[in-house]
Design a protein around this motif. Structure first.
Motif, mmCIF file in Angstrom:
data_model
loop_
_atom_site.group_PDB
_atom_site.id
_atom_site.type_symbol
_atom_site.label_atom_id
_atom_site.label_comp_id
_atom_site.label_asym_id
_atom_site.label_seq_id
_atom_site.Cartn_x
_atom_site.Cartn_y
_atom_site.Cartn_z
ATOM 1 N N THR A 182 0.920 -1.127 -0.026
ATOM 2 C CA THR A 182 0.047 -0.080 -0.110
ATOM 3 C C THR A 182 0.715 1.233 0.030
ATOM 4 O O THR A 182 2.069 1.239 0.285
ATOM 5 N N TRP A 183 0.289 2.455 -0.200
ATOM 6 C CA TRP A 183 0.974 3.605 -0.348
ATOM 7 C C TRP A 183 1.467 4.000 1.046
ATOM 8 O O TRP A 183 2.364 4.729 1.196
ATOM 9 N N GLN A 221 -7.096 4.713 -8.587
ATOM 10 C CA GLN A 221 -7.334 4.177 -7.221
ATOM 11 C C GLN A 221 -8.024 4.953 -6.505
ATOM 12 O O GLN A 221 -8.462 4.498 -5.461
ATOM 13 N N LEU A 307 -1.246 -0.109 -3.905
ATOM 14 C CA LEU A 307 -2.644 0.507 -3.872
ATOM 15 C C LEU A 307 -2.754 1.146 -2.887
ATOM 16 O O LEU A 307 -2.025 1.349 -1.751
ATOM 17 N N GLN A 308 -3.991 1.980 -2.840
ATOM 18 C CA GLN A 308 -4.283 2.892 -1.781
ATOM 19 C C GLN A 308 -4.627 1.835 -0.424
ATOM 20 O O GLN A 308 -4.362 2.430 0.902
ATOM 21 N N PRO A 312 -8.643 -2.934 -1.967
ATOM 22 C CA PRO A 312 -9.273 -1.922 -2.556
ATOM 23 C C PRO A 312 -10.976 -2.095 -2.941
ATOM 24 O O PRO A 312 -11.112 -3.025 -3.379
ATOM 25 N N ARG A 316 -11.063 -0.620 -8.354
ATOM 26 C CA ARG A 316 -10.126 0.577 -8.177
ATOM 27 C C ARG A 316 -8.690 -0.164 -8.252
ATOM 28 O O ARG A 316 -7.990 0.512 -7.598
ATOM 29 N N ASN A 317 -8.536 -1.229 -8.453
ATOM 30 C CA ASN A 317 -7.254 -1.984 -8.285
ATOM 31 C C ASN A 317 -6.278 -1.974 -9.228
ATOM 32 O O ASN A 317 -5.525 -2.847 -9.594
ATOM 33 N N THR A 319 -2.744 -0.822 -10.886
ATOM 34 C CA THR A 319 -1.566 -0.516 -10.453
ATOM 35 C C THR A 319 -0.651 0.109 -11.696
ATOM 36 O O THR A 319 0.313 0.192 -11.604
ATOM 37 N N SER A 388 -4.266 -5.964 -13.480
ATOM 38 C CA SER A 388 -4.645 -4.788 -12.758
ATOM 39 C C SER A 388 -3.888 -3.541 -13.514
ATOM 40 O O SER A 388 -3.823 -2.566 -13.132
#
Length: 441
Positions: A182-183, A221, A307-308, A312, A316-317, A319, A388
């Motif tokens: 994740t970020w 995302q 990902l966020q 997710p 919204r996945n 990448t 993705s």
């Protein structure tokens, strides 16, 4: 395209290419030709983009393959490898004079923009059949060949995805046992890794196109898009503002990327990673560039872009963008039949295995994809492409999006490097300005 990327050019050039291409055909024929012919059946001119570590590297890779084609068909191919920094200007010049190549590479994100001009040969069902058929290519790669509902403006030649490269030794020394998923994890890891003159992450903040590609992924995302269903720009929507700020904040707020990265636009971030000045890198097919800068494959690892969140929301996945190169034919070529034979040759299973191995790319040829991955790098990129990756908006003004939004981000990075605050309000203001610039064209 540093590698598999579109060029960073002024917004006026990106806009001008559409109007010029609409007014004049480009190709091997004359400026007054509107359709191709077979007037010169024994020769072709091919503009290849810079895919390798240098123009000479590309010539070394391609020359024996073109000789192979000549032996098979009797058609001699004149090769010119063109840097991404000048390709758009070269296309403009060819459109104005009518003196250009028969076949050329284009960044797949350009397909819809160039399609609008009408200078490229449409790959309708009949034409696709001459180069092996639609079923030869992966759906993901075909999705980035032109506007939906229209015949493709080109066919896929090389496919790429973004990935996260990380320095194994640096991670071990910092007590990090796996790449971030994740970020939030990436920022946390980046802060641990930023010390003793080393940065956690290297970014290419001075490159508008590189910036726009990351903005697209971050926006996806956040559940946002830079164009609506009608192809109108929506640059300053909340999700896009969040996306751009999050990326610029690697320098502005998180401070895991160096201020000097705001000026990087010539692969300096790749060199910093390869030489140990940075511990992480977000890039497309960096392998050959890392090797050329002295880094061994055993020294780095590869993982999907974070990902966020670990889980997710549906849809919204994303990448990576569907990155890559398409192969196009100018409509007024003097060797239509030969050009299509060349496209079929370059996208054939046997040739794809040669070319993608040389460049570290993925093949959009489904038959070639059946071969076992060459290495872990290719396996991860294949998985990303299949699961993705999403194509950049296939709208006529996509190239302007890359220039306008990417340049706005470049300015934001410059602000961050100078110590000026990059707030959500200032990001929205810059994106609103870029959106208005596009609408004024």
């Amino acid at each position: 395209m540093r590698r598999f990327r579109t060029p960073a050019k002024p917004a006026v050039a990106a806009a001008a290419v559409l109007s010029v291409l609409a007014a004049a055909g480009c190709g091997g024929g004359t400026a007054t030709d509107s359709e191709g012919s077979n007037a010169k059946p024994k020769e072709l001119t091919y503009w290849a983009t810079n895919q390798g570590t240098s123009l000479e590297h590309d010539k070394k890779v391609l020359t024996p393959e073109l000789k192979k084609f000549e032996k098979q068909t009797g058609i001699k191919v004149k090769l010119e490898v063109i840097p991404w920094s000048s390709l758009l200007d070269r296309i403009l010049g060819a459109a104005s004079s009518g003196q250009g190549p028969d076949v050329l590479n284009i960044g797949n994100t350009w397909s819809s923009s160039l399609q609008k001009g009408g200078s490229l040969l449409p790959f309708d069902g009949k034409t696709l059949a001459k180069v092996g058929g639609k079923d030869r290519f992966s759906p993901a790669a075909l999705a980035a060949t032109g506007a939906k509902g229209k015949a493709p403006a080109a066919v896929p030649l090389y496919s790429l995805t973004y990935a996260l490269y990380y320095n194994k030794k640096h991670f071990k020394e910092a007590g990090i046992d796996k790449p971030p998923a994740t970020w939030d994890e990436l920022v946390e890891d980046g802060k641990k890794l930023t010390k003793d003159g080393r940065q956690g992450l290297a970014v290419e903040g001075g490159d508008p196109v590189e910036n726009s590609h990351h903005a697209f992924v971050f926006a996806k995302q956040h559940g946002a898009d830079f164009f609506d269903a009608d192809g109108k720009p929506t640059f300053d929507k909340p999700g896009n503002v969040k996306a751009v700020k999050q990326y610029v904040d690697f320098v502005a707020r998180d401070k895991i990327a160096a201020k000097g990265n705001a000026e990087y636009a010539q692969r300096q971030s790749v060199k910093d990673f390869a030489t140990g000045k940075a511990s992480m890198l977000l890039w497309q097919a960096a392998r050959s560039s890392l090797l050329s800068n002295g880094m061994k494959t055993s020294e780095y690892g590869l993982a999907p872009v974070p990902l966020q969140s670990a889980k997710p929301p549906a849809g919204r996945n994303v990448t990576s963008m569907v990155a890559g190169i398409n192969l196009a034919v100018f409509k007024n070529t003097d060797n239509t039949d030969g050009a299509l034979k060349f496209v079929k040759f370059m996208t054939s299973t046997a040739e794809q295995k040669v070319l993608t191995r040389a460049y570290g790319a993925l093949s959009p040829n489904l038959e070639a994809q059946k071969a076992a991955p060459r290495d872990d790098d290719e396996k991860i990129m294949r998985d990303v492409l299949a699961d993705s990756a999403a194509p950049l908006p296939q709208v006529p003004n996509e190239s302007q999006f890359e220039t306008l939004v990417g340049t706005a981000m470049k300015e934001m990075f410059a602000d961050a490097a100078a110590g000026r605050t990059v707030s959500a309000a200032s990001v929205k203001e810059r994106l609103t300005k870029a959106q208005q610039q596009m609408r004024d064209k």
